[in-house]
Design a protein around this motif. Sequence first.
Motif, short mmCIF file in Angstrom:
data_model
loop_
_atom_site.label_atom_id
_atom_site.label_comp_id
_atom_site.label_asym_id
_atom_site.label_seq_id
_atom_site.Cartn_x
_atom_site.Cartn_y
_atom_site.Cartn_z
N LYS A 117 0.75 -1.03 0.07
CA LYS A 117 0.06 -0.05 -0.05
C LYS A 117 0.99 1.30 0.04
CE LYS A 117 -0.63 0.37 5.06
NZ LYS A 117 -1.73 0.54 6.11
N PRO A 118 0.33 2.14 -0.46
CA PRO A 118 1.37 3.46 -0.48
C PRO A 118 1.50 4.03 1.06
CG PRO A 118 -0.96 3.84 -2.01
CD PRO A 118 -0.79 2.59 -0.96
N PRO A 119 2.59 4.77 1.00
CA PRO A 119 3.03 5.09 2.41
C PRO A 119 2.07 6.40 2.84
CG PRO A 119 4.62 5.70 0.83
CD PRO A 119 3.73 5.00 0.00
N ALA A 120 1.63 6.60 4.22
CA ALA A 120 1.03 7.70 4.53
C ALA A 120 1.42 8.89 3.97
CB ALA A 120 1.02 7.49 6.23
N TRP A 121 2.65 9.34 4.02
CA TRP A 121 3.23 10.61 3.38
C TRP A 121 2.42 11.11 2.17
CZ3 TRP A 121 5.58 10.23 -1.05
CH2 TRP A 121 6.23 9.26 -1.10
N ALA A 122 2.17 10.02 1.43
CA ALA A 122 1.90 10.01 -0.35
C ALA A 122 0.55 10.66 -0.31
CB ALA A 122 2.16 8.95 -0.90
N LYS A 123 -0.15 10.61 0.71
CA LYS A 123 -1.85 11.06 0.70
C LYS A 123 -1.98 12.33 0.53
CE LYS A 123 -5.73 11.26 3.90
NZ LYS A 123 -5.23 12.36 4.78
N ASP A 124 -1.20 13.28 0.98
CA ASP A 124 -1.20 14.82 0.97
C ASP A 124 0.10 15.38 0.24
OD1 ASP A 124 -3.65 14.81 2.58
OD2 ASP A 124 -2.62 14.66 4.49
N ALA A 125 0.73 14.62 -0.65
CA ALA A 125 1.83 15.05 -1.49
C ALA A 125 1.23 15.36 -2.92
CB ALA A 125 2.97 14.07 -1.39
N THR A 126 2.09 16.02 -3.68
CA THR A 126 1.78 16.13 -5.01
C THR A 126 2.55 15.24 -5.80
OG1 THR A 126 1.33 18.43 -4.61
CG2 THR A 126 1.69 17.91 -6.77
N GLN A 127 1.90 14.24 -6.62
CA GLN A 127 2.26 13.54 -7.50
C GLN A 127 3.09 14.27 -8.64
OE1 GLN A 127 0.43 9.97 -8.54
NE2 GLN A 127 1.40 9.76 -10.61
N THR A 128 4.30 14.07 -8.95
CA THR A 128 4.89 14.81 -10.17
C THR A 128 5.29 13.99 -11.21
OG1 THR A 128 7.08 14.33 -9.12
CG2 THR A 128 5.94 16.45 -8.37
N PHE A 129 5.33 12.59 -11.27
CA PHE A 129 5.83 11.79 -12.33
C PHE A 129 5.81 10.25 -12.01
CE2 PHE A 129 9.91 9.87 -14.42
CZ PHE A 129 9.57 10.44 -15.62
N ARG A 130 5.89 9.49 -12.82
CA ARG A 130 5.69 8.16 -12.55
C ARG A 130 6.28 7.37 -13.77
NH1 ARG A 130 0.61 4.85 -10.81
NH2 ARG A 130 1.55 2.69 -11.08
N LEU A 131 7.36 6.50 -13.57
CA LEU A 131 8.23 5.67 -14.31
C LEU A 131 8.59 4.20 -13.77
CD1 LEU A 131 9.79 6.07 -17.07
CD2 LEU A 131 11.54 6.86 -15.53
N GLY A 132 8.28 3.40 -14.80
CA GLY A 132 8.34 1.91 -14.19
C GLY A 132 7.66 1.77 -13.04
N HIS A 133 8.21 1.18 -12.01
CA HIS A 133 7.88 0.72 -10.69
C HIS A 133 7.73 1.88 -9.53
CE1 HIS A 133 8.47 -3.12 -12.67
NE2 HIS A 133 7.27 -3.46 -12.24
N HIS A 134 8.13 3.20 -9.94
CA HIS A 134 8.26 4.26 -8.95
C HIS A 134 7.17 5.39 -9.54
CE1 HIS A 134 12.29 2.48 -8.26
NE2 HIS A 134 11.76 2.60 -6.94
N ILE A 135 6.79 5.92 -8.27
CA ILE A 135 5.91 7.16 -8.30
C ILE A 135 6.46 8.23 -7.54
CG2 ILE A 135 3.25 8.09 -7.92
CD1 ILE A 135 2.37 5.31 -8.06
N PHE A 136 6.71 9.47 -7.96
CA PHE A 136 7.27 10.51 -7.50
C PHE A 136 6.58 11.65 -7.12
CE2 PHE A 136 9.98 8.11 -10.32
CZ PHE A 136 11.16 8.10 -9.82
N PHE A 137 6.72 12.34 -5.99
CA PHE A 137 6.07 13.38 -5.25
C PHE A 137 7.07 14.61 -4.91
CE2 PHE A 137 4.11 9.27 -4.70
CZ PHE A 137 2.66 9.41 -4.89
N LYS A 138 6.35 15.74 -4.81
CA LYS A 138 6.92 16.80 -3.91
C LYS A 138 5.94 17.25 -2.91
CE LYS A 138 5.71 20.18 -7.28
NZ LYS A 138 6.45 21.05 -8.42
N ASP A 139 6.19 18.52 -2.36
CA ASP A 139 5.33 19.05 -1.37
C ASP A 139 4.97 17.85 -0.09
OD1 ASP A 139 5.68 21.22 -2.73
OD2 ASP A 139 3.94 20.77 -4.16
N VAL A 140 5.83 17.22 0.20
CA VAL A 140 5.47 16.16 1.09
C VAL A 140 5.47 16.92 2.46
CG1 VAL A 140 6.15 14.04 2.04
CG2 VAL A 140 6.48 14.19 -0.21
N PRO A 141 4.30 16.39 3.19
CA PRO A 141 4.19 17.33 4.28
C PRO A 141 4.98 16.76 5.25
CG PRO A 141 1.88 16.20 4.04
CD PRO A 141 3.03 15.82 2.75
#
Length: 141
Positions: A117-141
């Motif tokens: 399952k996604p980590p808790a921090w991802a819920k309120d972060a801004t997704q910026t990119f997705r590639l392969g098996h990784h999803i990338f975020f900024k503005d992580v609270p």
Amino acid sequence: MTPTEKDRDILALTLWGEARGESFAGQVAVACVIRNRVNDGKDRSWWGEGYAGVCLKPYQFSCWNKNDPNYPYLSGAKEIPPTQFAQAQRAADLVISGAEPDITNGATHYYATTMPKPPAWAKDATQTFRLGHHIFFKDVP
């Protein structure tokens, strides 16, 4: 701070440990996250100092956790296949030198889609990119 040979080696090891099954672009993306942390300007006690400090900051990159299956390779107890490591070194060199642009659009975090399952921090972060098996975020609270 000018990156050292140790920074490059630790970054390459981290790329192998975190993204060895990804494409070259996938390894570059993970390296961009690390570079974004190095250049963030936040208090260095949070991210760590320089590439080696960021990569080795406890519990930030799971491949460095002693119970992670990648750790024996990163610690030198097991050998990393040379061609795989060469790709990680090339990605590290290009990102450290600035020759590779930030394809993650400012991400400072990512997670593998193989996690249950996604980590808790991802819920309120801004997704910026997705590639392969990784999803990338900024503005992580």
